[in-house]
Structure formats: C-alpha cells, structure tokens
Enzyme design. Structure first.
Site, PDB file in Angstrom:
ATOM      1  N   ALA A 214       0.859  -1.180   0.000  1.00 46.71           N
ATOM      2  CA  ALA A 214       0.000   0.000   0.000  1.00 46.71           C
ATOM      3  C   ALA A 214       0.895   1.229   0.000  1.00 46.71           C
ATOM      4  O   ALA A 214       2.052   1.167   0.413  1.00 46.71           O
ATOM      5  CB  ALA A 214      -0.890  -0.002   1.233  1.00 46.71           C
TER       6      ALA A 214
ATOM      7  N   GLY B 289       0.740  -5.019   1.058  1.00 45.98           N
ATOM      8  CA  GLY B 289      -0.551  -5.081   0.366  1.00 45.98           C
ATOM      9  C   GLY B 289      -0.434  -5.794  -0.980  1.00 45.98           C
ATOM     10  O   GLY B 289      -1.414  -6.387  -1.454  1.00 45.98           O
TER      11      GLY B 289
ATOM     12  N   GLU C  10      -0.768  -9.301  -0.151  1.00 47.96           N
ATOM     13  CA  GLU C  10      -2.168  -9.559   0.223  1.00 47.96           C
ATOM     14  C   GLU C  10      -3.068  -9.584  -1.020  1.00 47.96           C
ATOM     15  O   GLU C  10      -4.005 -10.377  -1.096  1.00 47.96           O
ATOM     16  CB  GLU C  10      -2.625  -8.510   1.245  1.00 47.96           C
TER      17      GLU C  10
ATOM     18  N   GLU D  38       5.562  -5.010   6.716  1.00 45.94           N
ATOM     19  CA  GLU D  38       4.931  -3.917   7.466  1.00 45.94           C
ATOM     20  C   GLU D  38       5.581  -3.695   8.832  1.00 45.94           C
ATOM     21  O   GLU D  38       5.606  -2.582   9.345  1.00 45.94           O
ATOM     22  CB  GLU D  38       3.427  -4.199   7.663  1.00 45.94           C
TER      23      GLU D  38
HETATM   24  N1  DAK Z   1       4.634   3.214  -0.801  1.00 52.19           N
HETATM   25  C1  DAK Z   1       5.022   4.366  -1.378  1.00 52.19           C
HETATM   26  N2  DAK Z   1       6.109   4.485  -2.146  1.00 52.19           N
HETATM   27  C2  DAK Z   1       6.837   3.380  -2.348  1.00 52.19           C
HETATM   28  C3  DAK Z   1       6.511   2.134  -1.785  1.00 52.19           C
HETATM   29  C4  DAK Z   1       5.329   2.067  -0.968  1.00 52.19           C
HETATM   30  N3  DAK Z   1       4.896   0.942  -0.416  1.00 52.19           N
HETATM   31  N4  DAK Z   1       7.444   1.229  -2.164  1.00 52.19           N
HETATM   32  C5  DAK Z   1       8.304   1.902  -2.937  1.00 52.19           C
HETATM   33  N5  DAK Z   1       7.940   3.188  -3.061  1.00 52.19           N
HETATM   34  C6  DAK Z   1       8.610   4.230  -3.821  1.00 52.19           C
HETATM   35  C7  DAK Z   1       9.875   4.688  -3.103  1.00 52.19           C
HETATM   36  O1  DAK Z   1       9.571   5.626  -2.084  1.00 52.19           O
HETATM   37  C8  DAK Z   1      10.644   5.289  -4.257  1.00 52.19           C
HETATM   38  O2  DAK Z   1      10.121   6.552  -4.539  1.00 52.19           O
HETATM   39  P1  DAK Z   1      11.084   7.803  -4.901  1.00 52.19           P
HETATM   40  O3  DAK Z   1      12.051   7.911  -3.783  1.00 52.19           O
HETATM   41  O4  DAK Z   1      11.754   7.378  -6.193  1.00 52.19           O
HETATM   42  O5  DAK Z   1      10.153   8.958  -5.064  1.00 52.19           O
HETATM   43  C9  DAK Z   1      10.277   4.384  -5.424  1.00 52.19           C
HETATM   44  O6  DAK Z   1       9.062   3.726  -5.062  1.00 52.19           O
HETATM   45  C10 DAK Z   1      11.328   3.299  -5.680  1.00 52.19           C
HETATM   46  O7  DAK Z   1      11.579   2.649  -4.452  1.00 52.19           O
HETATM   47  P2  DAK Z   1      13.045   2.507  -3.817  1.00 52.19           P
HETATM   48  O8  DAK Z   1      13.926   3.653  -4.234  1.00 52.19           O
HETATM   49  O9  DAK Z   1      12.873   2.267  -2.359  1.00 52.19           O
HETATM   50  O10 DAK Z   1      13.544   1.189  -4.573  1.00 52.19           O
HETATM   51  P3  DAK Z   1      14.583   0.084  -4.062  1.00 52.19           P
HETATM   52  O11 DAK Z   1      14.807  -0.810  -5.232  1.00 52.19           O
HETATM   53  O12 DAK Z   1      15.748   0.723  -3.379  1.00 52.19           O
HETATM   54  O13 DAK Z   1      13.781  -0.728  -2.933  1.00 52.19           O
HETATM   55  C11 DAK Z   1      11.846  -1.858  -2.007  1.00 52.19           C
HETATM   56  C12 DAK Z   1      12.646  -1.456  -3.289  1.00 52.19           C
HETATM   57  C13 DAK Z   1      10.572  -2.521  -2.471  1.00 52.19           C
HETATM   58  C14 DAK Z   1      12.672  -2.835  -1.191  1.00 52.19           C
HETATM   59  C15 DAK Z   1      11.573  -0.553  -1.180  1.00 52.19           C
HETATM   60  O14 DAK Z   1      10.994   0.435  -2.027  1.00 52.19           O
HETATM   61  C16 DAK Z   1      10.650  -0.804  -0.035  1.00 52.19           C
HETATM   62  O15 DAK Z   1      11.053  -1.299   1.012  1.00 52.19           O
HETATM   63  N6  DAK Z   1       9.384  -0.378  -0.207  1.00 52.19           N
HETATM   64  C17 DAK Z   1       8.389  -0.436   0.853  1.00 52.19           C
HETATM   65  C18 DAK Z   1       7.901  -1.844   1.009  1.00 52.19           C
HETATM   66  C19 DAK Z   1       6.897  -1.926   2.149  1.00 52.19           C
HETATM   67  O16 DAK Z   1       7.229  -1.570   3.284  1.00 52.19           O
HETATM   68  N7  DAK Z   1       5.701  -2.339   1.835  1.00 52.19           N
HETATM   69  C20 DAK Z   1       4.597  -2.390   2.816  1.00 52.19           C
HETATM   70  C21 DAK Z   1       3.842  -1.071   2.828  1.00 52.19           C
HETATM   71  S1  DAK Z   1       2.536  -1.081   4.062  1.00 52.19           S
HETATM   72  C22 DAK Z   1      -5.035  -1.971   4.378  1.00 52.19           C
HETATM   73  C23 DAK Z   1      -4.694  -2.368   3.096  1.00 52.19           C
HETATM   74  C24 DAK Z   1      -3.349  -2.608   2.777  1.00 52.19           C
HETATM   75  C25 DAK Z   1      -2.387  -2.390   3.742  1.00 52.19           C
HETATM   76  C26 DAK Z   1      -2.725  -2.016   5.002  1.00 52.19           C
HETATM   77  C27 DAK Z   1      -4.062  -1.780   5.331  1.00 52.19           C
HETATM   78  N8  DAK Z   1      -6.374  -1.713   4.690  1.00 52.19           N
HETATM   79  C28 DAK Z   1      -7.393  -2.157   3.796  1.00 52.19           C
HETATM   80  C29 DAK Z   1      -6.651  -0.986   5.880  1.00 52.19           C
HETATM   81  C30 DAK Z   1      -1.003  -2.597   3.352  1.00 52.19           C
HETATM   82  C31 DAK Z   1       0.000  -1.948   3.977  1.00 52.19           C
HETATM   83  C32 DAK Z   1       1.309  -2.000   3.305  1.00 52.19           C
HETATM   84  O17 DAK Z   1       1.504  -2.601   2.277  1.00 52.19           O
END
Ligand code: DAK
Length: 262
Positions: A67, A110, A113, A133
């Site tokens: 997400a 997400g 999921e 997360e």
């Molecule tokens: N959200 C926003 N931006 C994201 C992102 C994300 N989840 N994942 C990547 N990006 C963005 C980065 O900020 C970056 O943007 P800029 O800096 O270029 O502006 C761009 O995508 C490229 O990412 P990286 O520079 O970080 O790329 P790397 O290759 O270095 O790393 C990575 C890739 C996938 C390992 C890293 O980006 C990363 O760790 N991303 C976050 C992964 C994460 O934590 N995912 C979980 C998010 S929380 C719900 C529904 C769903 C959810 C919850 C509740 N309800 C219905 C209530 C779900 C929650 C989640 O998924």
C-alpha cells in the site's frame, strides 16, 4: 475502460482479460485511487458475459511493493478505521470469476495480500514475496495475517510477518503459494496460457468451483479479518507507525523506542 493507475486489456469477445497495475515509478504502490479503479475494473469484467478469466499483473520489477506509505504516514487510528479502505479489498475478494496473478519482482505488504486474494499465481524467478509492514511500525492490514497463515502455516507466517523477511520464488513455490515459477521473460505468457486453458471450461462451473474452494479456505476468515483490522488501526495510535513510515520516506533506518507496555 479508461483508468489512471491501471491498464485494462480486453478486446470484444475475448474470454481472458488482462489488468496491469501501472504506477511503475512507485513500484506499483497501491494507493486508494488505484484500489478503487482495480475493484471497479474487476467488477466490470466480472459482469461482462464474454470474460471468463482475469489475469492481474504488474511489471517485471514489481507486482506491487505494498500500500502507498505516503497516504498512511500521517493518518490517525480513527481515520484508518473510518476511511473505509477495506471496501475496495472486499470488492476484489467478492469477484466471482477466477483471477490469476502474474507476478514478478517485489510482491510486498498489500501487494502480497493482493496476490493472496487471487485464485492462482504464476511467478517469475525474480519474485520477492513478503509482509514487511513490521519494519514500518505496523502489521499487515488487508488479510496477510489470516490468508498467509492459512496458506503456509503458523510458524512460517509468524516468521515472515514478525521479521519482514522476503521469500524467494523457490521457497514460495515449495510452500504452495505459487502454482508455477518460470523465467522472467515468460511469466505473463504462462499466466495467459493457463487463463486460456481454464477459460475453456463452463463459466458457471468455474464460478461455483471457485466459490466452493474459497468456502473451505474462508470459514472463520471474516472473524479473523475483523480482528486484524482493529489491530492494524491500533498501530496508528502510537508513535512507531509515524516513525517507521517517515523513516522509510526519508530513506533512513527507523528508531522504535516505544515500550510495548505504554
Ligand atoms: N509506498 C510508497 N512508495 C513506495 C513504496 C510504498 N509501499 N514502495 C516503494 N515506493 C517508492 C519509493 O519511495 C521510491 O520513490 P522515490 O524515492 O523514487 O520517489 C520508489 O518507489 C522506488 O523505491 P526505492 O527507491 O525504495 O527502490 P529500491 O529498489 O531501493 O527498494 C523496495 C525497493 C521494495 C525494497 C523498497 O521500495 C521498499 O522497502 N518499499 C516499501 C515496502 C513496504 O514496506 N511495503 C509495505 C507497505 S505497508 C489496508 C490495506 C493494505 C495495507 C494495510 C491496510 N487496509 C485495507 C486498511 C497494506 C500496507 C502495506 O503494504
């Protein structure tokens, strides 16, 4: 069908429709608008008499990296609970026709999921699947604690959710999360091939069979999902969610100092 964050490929009377998630710069991070578009597109195809199977994909680098953190970083617990973010996810789970996920690269949070909400999964060898997360100071909120645990068992689900470790394609295949793993050049073709094979069968039987398999999987799921939702929103009551998400956006390691007893 014209959308901003997804592309729908379906011509005339074709039995298989393809939906591509299309926010490549954000690794297909699932913002609210994208989720609404996806739910709307899936429902339109679900109601299209020609369509029998849908394929959902991202790009080679990412199916979806979760997400969109930018939308959640400043949210309060009440906002998270009242925003009705679950509506789009519930609509996707209620699609009657089979959905095959064609995944490559990051399948995180997400994104994982969303993959777990699909009916079959064809993956590229480069896939990295996980629920990171916990690193953001929160927990899965769209079914991860329930669907992943049912799919791979408690110990492994617990490890993945509590450490945020990513699985490789081989591990996920061995655990039964994936139907097949193929080289990155072939995963979408392979998913389309599988979809065309399934689309040969009776649309009614396909829908009823999907419903019945899901019944085996979903008994007690609703209760579990409700529990998960409340706890996910609760993560937004303390400072760790802000710190974790802010640190991610600022590209620095998070500092989690809140005692669990506070
Ligand atoms: N959200 C926003 N931006 C994201 C992102 C994300 N989840 N994942 C990547 N990006 C963005 C980065 O900020 C970056 O943007 P800029 O800096 O270029 O502006 C761009 O995508 C490229 O990412 P990286 O520079 O970080 O790329 P790397 O290759 O270095 O790393 C990575 C890739 C996938 C390992 C890293 O980006 C990363 O760790 N991303 C976050 C992964 C994460 O934590 N995912 C979980 C998010 S929380 C719900 C529904 C769903 C959810 C919850 C509740 N309800 C219905 C209530 C779900 C929650 C989640 O998924």
């Amino acid at each position: 069908m014209d959308f901003k964050h997804i592309v729908v490929e379906h011509q005339g009377t074709e039995a298989v429709a393809l939906i591509r998630l299309n926010r490549p710069k954000q690794l297909n991070a699932l913002n609210l608008e994208l989720m609404d578009e996806l739910a709307a597109a899936l429902h339109e195809l679900d109601n299209n008499a020609h369509v029998r199977v849908m394929v959902l994909t991202g790009n080679d680098q990412a199916f979806a990296a979760g997400a969109d953190v930018t939308e959640m970083v400043n949210a309060t617990a009440l906002e998270m609970d009242l925003q009705n973010r679950f509506a789009a996810w519930n609509r996707i789970s209620s699609v009657r026709k089979p959905i095959i996920a064609a995944v490559s690269g990051y399948v995180l949070g997400g994104g994982c999921e969303l993959m777990l909400s699909c009916d079959m999964v064809v993956a590229s060898e480069t896939v990295r699947i996980g629920q990171p997360e916990i690193k953001l100071g929160v927990m899965p909120g769209a079914g991860g604690t329930q669907r992943l645990t049912r799919a791979i068992g408690k110990a492994l689900a617990m490890e993945l959710i509590l450490t945020g470790r990513m699985m490789t394609a081989d591990e996920a295949l061995r655990l039964g999360l994936l139907n097949r793993v193929v080289p990155v050049e072939c995963y979408l073709d392979e998913a389309m091939r599988l979809a065309k094979q399934v689309a040969e069968f009776s649309p009614i039987a396909l829908m009823l069979a999907k419903q019945a398999v899901n019944h085996a999987f979903n008994s007690f799921l609703d209760e579990g999902l409700l529990f998960e939702r409340k706890n996910f929103s609760l993560c937004f009551t303390g400072p760790d969610q802000k710190e974790g998400m802010q640190a991610f956006l600022e590209k620095r390691p998070p500092r989690f100092n809140t005692p669990a007893t506070e």
